[in-house]
Enzyme design. Sequence first.
Site, PDB file in Angstrom:
ATOM      1  N   GLN A   1       0.827  -1.220   0.000  1.00 37.46           N
ATOM      2  CA  GLN A   1       0.000   0.000   0.000  1.00 37.46           C
ATOM      3  C   GLN A   1       0.860   1.269   0.000  1.00 37.46           C
ATOM      4  O   GLN A   1       0.476   2.292   0.577  1.00 37.46           O
ATOM      5  CB  GLN A   1      -0.950  -0.008   1.194  1.00 37.46           C
ATOM      6  CG  GLN A   1      -2.141  -0.938   1.019  1.00 37.46           C
ATOM      7  CD  GLN A   1      -3.022  -0.547  -0.174  1.00 37.46           C
ATOM      8  OE1 GLN A   1      -3.150   0.614  -0.534  1.00 37.46           O
ATOM      9  NE2 GLN A   1      -3.621  -1.548  -0.795  1.00 37.46           N
ATOM     10  N   SER A   2       2.000   1.223  -0.667  1.00 33.74           N
ATOM     11  CA  SER A   2       2.897   2.375  -0.685  1.00 33.74           C
ATOM     12  C   SER A   2       2.296   3.558  -1.454  1.00 33.74           C
ATOM     13  O   SER A   2       1.967   3.428  -2.645  1.00 33.74           O
ATOM     14  CB  SER A   2       4.221   1.955  -1.340  1.00 33.74           C
ATOM     15  OG  SER A   2       4.995   3.091  -1.657  1.00 33.74           O
ATOM     16  N   ASN A   3       2.195   4.695  -0.787  1.00 34.01           N
ATOM     17  CA  ASN A   3       1.778   5.921  -1.474  1.00 34.01           C
ATOM     18  C   ASN A   3       2.863   6.395  -2.433  1.00 34.01           C
ATOM     19  O   ASN A   3       2.576   6.927  -3.509  1.00 34.01           O
ATOM     20  CB  ASN A   3       1.481   7.023  -0.460  1.00 34.01           C
ATOM     21  CG  ASN A   3       0.309   6.693   0.439  1.00 34.01           C
ATOM     22  OD1 ASN A   3      -0.778   6.373  -0.043  1.00 34.01           O
ATOM     23  ND2 ASN A   3       0.518   6.743   1.752  1.00 34.01           N
TER      24      ASN A   3
END
Length: 330
Positions: free
Chosen positions: A80-82
């Site tokens: 879930q890396s922005n």
Amino acid sequence: MENPRVTDREPGALSTLPTPLEAAPRLAAAIGLGPDDLWVKRDDLLGPGGGGNKVRKLQYTVAAALAAGATTLVTTGAAQSNHARLTAAAGARLGLDVVLVLAGTGGVATGNLALDAMLGARIVWAGDVDSGELERRAARITEQLTADGRVASQIPFGGSNAVGARGYVDAGHELLAQLPELTQVVVAVGSGGTAAGLTHALGADRVLGVHTGAVPDPEARIGDLVVGLGGPSGAAAPALRLRTEQVGAGYSAFTEPVKDALLLAARTEGLILDPVYTGRALAGLVEAVRDGDVRPGQSTVFLHSGGLPGLFGSDAAMTWAGSLADGEES
Ligand SMILES: *Cc1c(COP(=O)(O)O)cnc(C)c1O
């Protein structure tokens, strides 16, 4: 800034600056500050790709890649890396291929991962590995792409090297122009580049970092990045203000103080925070007011660093938010 119409985009420009600084009088009052004491820096509005703080860092790291003739960007992150999502967006905007080397094994693509796919990034699953191994995998993929005749450039975890952190030196100067009387800016600490850039621009006493558990050694990382920016090192470096009580059971834990913070921001100002970064940052600010580290009468800025897609990528947060919705029959 009046009605900006962006037609004369500079080559490589990723966003329109400055971002707004908005008063937050209802949130201020709710946490025990005066109505004029609290401001929100809206870096969640930095385009493209849904916005967030990583855009300011990419502005510099991608410019360096373009200057080196890159055709492909390679970077790393959690599922879930922005930062990974915004690298994919930067690539799309500038016509570059993007490879995301992500920890984990895939599964249902929600939140950031769904956006990575929409933005056209190639996703490589690295399995259950630590951040060092993740970087080594990405380095091998970068070498392979280069051997295949591409010009590939690797952007570090979170976009946080001294080049990327320059984006937040700019942000610090931007803030001072908007609020010369600034006492402190409260910011979530992940890979550390955001806090480091702000520290370089504003001085350590005007940056209150809230550790999220994303890295084991936030203080050392921020310190190294400040030195990389040309700031003081060793004994000459002033102490950082870093709160560590919001990590809870770890980076991915959805904690009670974060739930409270999410509702507080939503219900006082209509601001949506994320469960990992900005939710922890506001929970840290609430604690800081309680223990007197942040006081009424000071000019405090809360950095909204983005992360909304992560809310939709968190099963725990979505289950919790869904449980709040008890609709009525008409
Ligand atoms: C990455 C991130 C942060 C932390 O920034 P770093 O520069 O990595 O410390 C804060 N908020 C959001 C929403 C992020 O995605």
